[in-house]
Write a protein that holds these residues in place. Structure first.
Motif, PDB file in Angstrom:
ATOM      1  N   THR A  44      23.460  24.931 -32.013  1.00  0.00           N
ATOM      2  CA  THR A  44      23.663  24.839 -30.651  1.00  0.00           C
ATOM      3  C   THR A  44      24.703  23.691 -30.139  1.00  0.00           C
ATOM      4  OG1 THR A  44      23.052  24.437 -28.365  1.00  0.00           O
ATOM      5  CG2 THR A  44      21.997  23.292 -30.204  1.00  0.00           C
TER       6      THR A  44
ATOM      7  N   THR B 135      28.255  22.903 -20.402  1.00  0.00           N
ATOM      8  CA  THR B 135      27.186  24.025 -20.608  1.00  0.00           C
ATOM      9  C   THR B 135      26.010  23.820 -22.012  1.00  0.00           C
ATOM     10  OG1 THR B 135      28.750  25.191 -22.242  1.00  0.00           O
ATOM     11  CG2 THR B 135      28.774  25.748 -19.767  1.00  0.00           C
TER      12      THR B 135
ATOM     13  N   GLU C 189      22.957  26.212 -23.876  1.00  0.00           N
ATOM     14  CA  GLU C 189      22.992  26.492 -25.076  1.00  0.00           C
ATOM     15  C   GLU C 189      21.768  26.031 -26.123  1.00  0.00           C
ATOM     16  OE1 GLU C 189      26.465  26.175 -27.393  1.00  0.00           O
ATOM     17  OE2 GLU C 189      27.742  26.002 -25.793  1.00  0.00           O
TER      18      GLU C 189
ATOM     19  N   GLU D 148      18.733  27.949 -25.103  1.00  0.00           N
ATOM     20  CA  GLU D 148      18.593  29.484 -25.619  1.00  0.00           C
ATOM     21  C   GLU D 148      18.448  29.098 -27.197  1.00  0.00           C
ATOM     22  OE1 GLU D 148      18.723  32.928 -26.702  1.00  0.00           O
ATOM     23  OE2 GLU D 148      18.552  32.139 -24.562  1.00  0.00           O
ATOM     24  N   ALA D 149      18.826  28.117 -27.801  1.00  0.00           N
ATOM     25  CA  ALA D 149      18.497  27.653 -29.223  1.00  0.00           C
ATOM     26  C   ALA D 149      16.903  27.471 -29.479  1.00  0.00           C
ATOM     27  CB  ALA D 149      19.543  26.593 -29.824  1.00  0.00           C
TER      28      ALA D 149
END
Length: 406
Positions: free
Chosen positions: A177, A183, A187, A190-191
């Motif tokens: 990430t 942003t 990330e 999400e990682a």
């Protein structure tokens, strides 16, 4: 006389009234934004300056002071012309008759706004229970796989790999990430979700940087992703002095990424040393047991030497012989008594035996199974059963003669 002169107030009284008027909750602890002017860094360590603002054709200024105890925590060196946000309270400096702002914390305006935002996030997320100690989980002592959420190109991953390979080789799963940028927080979140459940422990890591660099790890998206993890999370963001909201949400905080790797897995050298100590303790315990058993055997061998054993056997034989003699004597006495009793019983049984006279030549007479004891119970024509010593016979009475008729 001027009617106003009947109530003249002293300077101290007026000062007290002004001081009390400034004792408002809104002025007791507030953030103020303004431009630094007339800045002076005194040799004592205190900082004296003013905060000014020009807006809509109007201007205002307020004197400010930051004492050296608070100034030591400044992350930058203030200067005239800087746009800042300062936290403190408004008070009256009575010797000079002026009110001023007593500053306890000060930040650059852009960064300061983000600090305020982080404080609000911290309050709101804390109210959701995401920082509660009760939800913290233990890090597994012997992991087989460690997931790492960080940049694939930074030194952080290399440091973690080096530490783990040296201490306790495990499988490392990278969930790559970005760790800074507009942003980055999306990330990172999400990682974290991507790596959750794929390893025994998860490390969220980033190297050192400014408050702005670490800001993505303060975002609620990252905090909620960590809190929702089913895998225990170690946070290692920045240096030891840097504390982000991600650190507060994680199950364990490490001061550096290398320290996170040390917390994620044990040291095999220490494990070997511990096993060696355990082996030594077991060996010492076993040898001690052998020594105690040997001592017990030696004591038994002394107690059961041949001459002692022979003497104890002879004593036992003598005791058995004495007991046997006592039993024999008791048996003879008891047996003699029992023979006398049996003789008496036999004589009584012989005397009461109804067949005894029969065996001497007498006959037992019955009629209708009743013993006939006198001729008065017999009449001519009666059927009688005669019992002899060796059998019976049946007769019919022809005539009955009584002794009184003779």
């Amino acid at each position: 006389m001027d009617p106003g002169l009947d109530r003249v107030r002293g300077v101290l009284e007026i000062t007290t009234i002004i001081r009390d008027a400034l004792d408002l909750p809104v002025l007791a602890g507030c953030w103020v934004r303004g431009e630094v002017t007339n800045y002076t860094h005194a040799s004592s360590g205190h900082r004296y300056f003013s905060l000014s603002e020009v807006r809509g054709g109007k201007s205002a200024v307020i004197g400010a002071v930051m004492f050296r105890g608070s100034a030591r925590a400044l992350a930058f060196e203030p200067a005239s012309g800087m746009d800042v946000i300062a936290y403190g309270h408004v008070g009256l400096y009575e010797p000079q008759g002026k009110y001023q702002f007593y500053v306890e914390d000060m930040r650059l305006a852009g960064e300061g706004e983000k600090h305020l935002l982080v404080e609000r996030w911290k309050r709101d997320l804390g109210a959701e229970g995401l920082f509660a100690a009760a939800r913290k989980r233990e890090i597994p002592p012997f992991p087989r796989r460690v997931a790492v959420v960080t940049s694939p190109s930074g030194a952080v991953l290399h440091d973690i790999e080096n530490v783990l390979s040296r201490r306790y080789p495990v499988e490392i799963l990278l969930s790559p990430t970005a760790v800074q940028g507009e942003t980055a927080h999306l990330e990172i979140a999400e990682a974290i979700r991507r790596a959750d459940g794929l390893a025994d422990v998860l490390i969220v890591a980033r190297g050192g940087g400014s408050f702005e660099d670490l800001f993505p790890f303060n975002r609620p998206e990252v905090v909620r992703a960590i809190a929702a993890c089913t895998t225990p999370v170690i946070s290692a963001v920045g240096h030891e002095v840097d504390v982000t909201l991600a650190d507060l949400a994680a199950d364990l905080r490490a001061p550096t990424p290398s320290a996170a790797a040390e917390l994620a897995a044990p040291d095999r050298a220490e494990l070997r040393a511990g096993l060696g100590k355990d082996r030594q303790r077991l060996q010492d315990a076993a040898l001690g047991k052998v020594d105690r058993c040997r001592a017990d055997l030696d004591a038994l061998s002394l107690r059961f030497r041949p001459e002692r054993l022979r003497r104890r056997v002879e004593e036992g034989r003598q005791q058995i012989a004495d007991l046997e003699e006592r039993m024999r004597r008791g048996y003879e006495v008891r047996t003699g008594r029992e023979r006398l009793v049996l003789s008496g019983l036999a004589a009584r049984l012989a005397a009461s035996d109804p067949l005894a006279p029969v065996r001497r030549g007498y006959v037992l007479v019955r009629r209708d199974r009743e013993v006939v004891r006198s001729v008065e119970g017999i009449a001519a024509g009666d059927r009688l059963d005669l019992r002899f010593a060796d059998g019976t016979c049946t007769v019919i009475t022809e005539r009955v003669r009584h002794d009184r008729d003779v």
